[in-house]
Write a protein that holds these residues in place. Structure first.
Motif, PDB file in Angstrom:
ATOM      1  N   UNK A  11      60.832  20.804  33.663  1.00  0.00           N
ATOM      2  CA  UNK A  11      59.618  19.989  33.743  1.00  0.00           C
ATOM      3  C   UNK A  11      59.436  19.498  35.176  1.00  0.00           C
ATOM      4  N   UNK A  12      58.251  19.721  35.704  1.00  0.00           N
ATOM      5  CA  UNK A  12      57.885  19.213  37.025  1.00  0.00           C
ATOM      6  C   UNK A  12      56.675  18.306  36.809  1.00  0.00           C
ATOM      7  N   UNK A  13      56.879  17.022  37.031  1.00  0.00           N
ATOM      8  CA  UNK A  13      55.814  16.049  36.773  1.00  0.00           C
ATOM      9  C   UNK A  13      54.884  15.934  37.970  1.00  0.00           C
ATOM     10  N   UNK A  14      53.603  15.883  37.683  1.00  0.00           N
ATOM     11  CA  UNK A  14      52.581  15.661  38.699  1.00  0.00           C
ATOM     12  C   UNK A  14      51.647  14.586  38.167  1.00  0.00           C
ATOM     13  N   UNK A  15      50.958  13.850  39.055  1.00  0.00           N
ATOM     14  CA  UNK A  15      50.068  12.788  38.580  1.00  0.00           C
ATOM     15  C   UNK A  15      48.949  13.327  37.697  1.00  0.00           C
ATOM     16  N   UNK A  16      48.536  14.563  37.981  1.00  0.00           N
ATOM     17  CA  UNK A  16      47.440  15.184  37.229  1.00  0.00           C
ATOM     18  C   UNK A  16      47.604  16.693  37.364  1.00  0.00           C
ATOM     19  N   UNK A  17      47.301  17.440  36.317  1.00  0.00           N
ATOM     20  CA  UNK A  17      47.405  18.894  36.420  1.00  0.00           C
ATOM     21  C   UNK A  17      46.433  19.441  37.457  1.00  0.00           C
ATOM     22  N   UNK A  32      61.304  33.880  40.549  1.00  0.00           N
ATOM     23  CA  UNK A  32      62.089  34.366  39.425  1.00  0.00           C
ATOM     24  C   UNK A  32      61.834  33.741  38.077  1.00  0.00           C
ATOM     25  N   UNK A  33      60.939  32.778  37.977  1.00  0.00           N
ATOM     26  CA  UNK A  33      60.643  32.216  36.663  1.00  0.00           C
ATOM     27  C   UNK A  33      60.017  33.307  35.796  1.00  0.00           C
ATOM     28  N   UNK A  34      60.431  33.379  34.554  1.00  0.00           N
ATOM     29  CA  UNK A  34      59.870  34.369  33.637  1.00  0.00           C
ATOM     30  C   UNK A  34      58.480  33.964  33.174  1.00  0.00           C
ATOM     31  N   UNK A  35      58.145  32.695  33.293  1.00  0.00           N
ATOM     32  CA  UNK A  35      56.830  32.210  32.913  1.00  0.00           C
ATOM     33  C   UNK A  35      56.627  30.801  33.422  1.00  0.00           C
ATOM     34  N   UNK A  36      55.387  30.351  33.375  1.00  0.00           N
ATOM     35  CA  UNK A  36      55.057  28.987  33.794  1.00  0.00           C
ATOM     36  C   UNK A  36      53.866  28.519  32.970  1.00  0.00           C
ATOM     37  N   UNK A  37      53.853  27.252  32.645  1.00  0.00           N
ATOM     38  CA  UNK A  37      52.701  26.714  31.927  1.00  0.00           C
ATOM     39  C   UNK A  37      52.449  25.280  32.346  1.00  0.00           C
ATOM     40  N   UNK A  38      51.183  24.907  32.233  1.00  0.00           N
ATOM     41  CA  UNK A  38      50.749  23.555  32.558  1.00  0.00           C
ATOM     42  C   UNK A  38      50.334  22.871  31.268  1.00  0.00           C
ATOM     43  N   UNK A  39      50.700  21.622  31.153  1.00  0.00           N
ATOM     44  CA  UNK A  39      50.285  20.821  30.002  1.00  0.00           C
ATOM     45  C   UNK A  39      49.483  19.656  30.548  1.00  0.00           C
ATOM     46  N   UNK A  51      40.451  17.007  36.465  1.00  0.00           N
ATOM     47  CA  UNK A  51      41.681  17.647  36.930  1.00  0.00           C
ATOM     48  C   UNK A  51      42.154  18.743  36.005  1.00  0.00           C
ATOM     49  N   UNK A  52      42.114  18.482  34.701  1.00  0.00           N
ATOM     50  CA  UNK A  52      42.595  19.497  33.766  1.00  0.00           C
ATOM     51  C   UNK A  52      41.688  20.730  33.745  1.00  0.00           C
ATOM     52  N   UNK A  53      40.407  20.544  34.011  1.00  0.00           N
ATOM     53  CA  UNK A  53      39.489  21.690  34.073  1.00  0.00           C
ATOM     54  C   UNK A  53      39.773  22.532  35.310  1.00  0.00           C
ATOM     55  N   UNK A  54      40.081  21.867  36.439  1.00  0.00           N
ATOM     56  CA  UNK A  54      40.458  22.597  37.650  1.00  0.00           C
ATOM     57  C   UNK A  54      41.745  23.382  37.414  1.00  0.00           C
ATOM     58  N   UNK A  55      42.684  22.764  36.732  1.00  0.00           N
ATOM     59  CA  UNK A  55      43.950  23.434  36.456  1.00  0.00           C
ATOM     60  C   UNK A  55      43.728  24.664  35.575  1.00  0.00           C
TER      61      UNK A  55
END
Length: 122
Positions: A11-17, A32-39, A51-55
Motif C-alpha cells: 500500500x502506498x498512501x497518497x492524499x488523493x488518487x 517488476x510489479x505484476x500489477x498495480x491498482x488505485x483505490x 481527483x478520482x476521475x483524473x486517476x
C-alpha cells in the motif's frame, strides 16, 4: 480494522488518487510489479473534487500503453469505494491478487531474468 488481505499487496498512501501519475503506474510495472491498482473515492464524492476521475483517466491511459507494447493492460486497474468500506478494500485486494495470478508474472521480469543469466554466463 485489522483486515485480512494478501501479504504481497504493498500500500502506498497518497492524499488523493488524483496525485497518482502515469509514470508512477508505469514505473511499478517496469520495476517488476505484476500489477498495480488505485483505490479512490466514490465517483462524484472526491474530497478534492475530481481527483478520482483524473486517476481513472490515467489508469485507462496506462492500460492502453501496456496493451500497445504487448503487456496485458488489465494488470492495472482502478477501484472506487468510500473510506468506511474497509472490508471491501480487502476484497478488492484479494480480487486483484487472484486476477494477477491468472495473468501470470510480469513479462518484463522474464526479460530481466534472461538478461541477468546472460551477464552471469559472460
Amino acid at each position: 480494522m485489522r483486515l485480512d488481505y494478501p501479504a504481497n499487496v504493498k500500500i502506498i498512501r497518497v492524499p488523493c488518487t488524483g496525485k497518482v501519475d502515469v509514470i508512477h503506474l508505469l514505473r511499478a510495472i517496469q520495476k517488476g510489479a505484476d500489477g498495480a491498482y488505485c483505490v479512490g473515492c466514490l465517483e462524484g464524492a472526491c474530497h478534492y473534487n475530481e481527483g478520482n476521475l483524473r486517476c481513472r483517466e490515467r489508469v485507462n491511459h496506462v492500460r492502453e500503453l501496456l496493451d500497445e507494447i504487448g503487456i496485458e493492460g488489465d494488470r492495472v486497474r482502478m477501484y472506487n469505494l468510500s473510506s468506511g468500506e474497509g472490508p471491501t478494500f480487502a476484497q478488492y485486494a484479494k480480487e486483484m491478487t487472484e486476477h494477477i495470478k491468472e495473468l501470470g508474472p510480469n513479462p518484463l521480469n522474464q526479460n530481466k531474468d534472461a538478461t541477468n543469466k546472460k551477464k552471469a554466463a559472460a
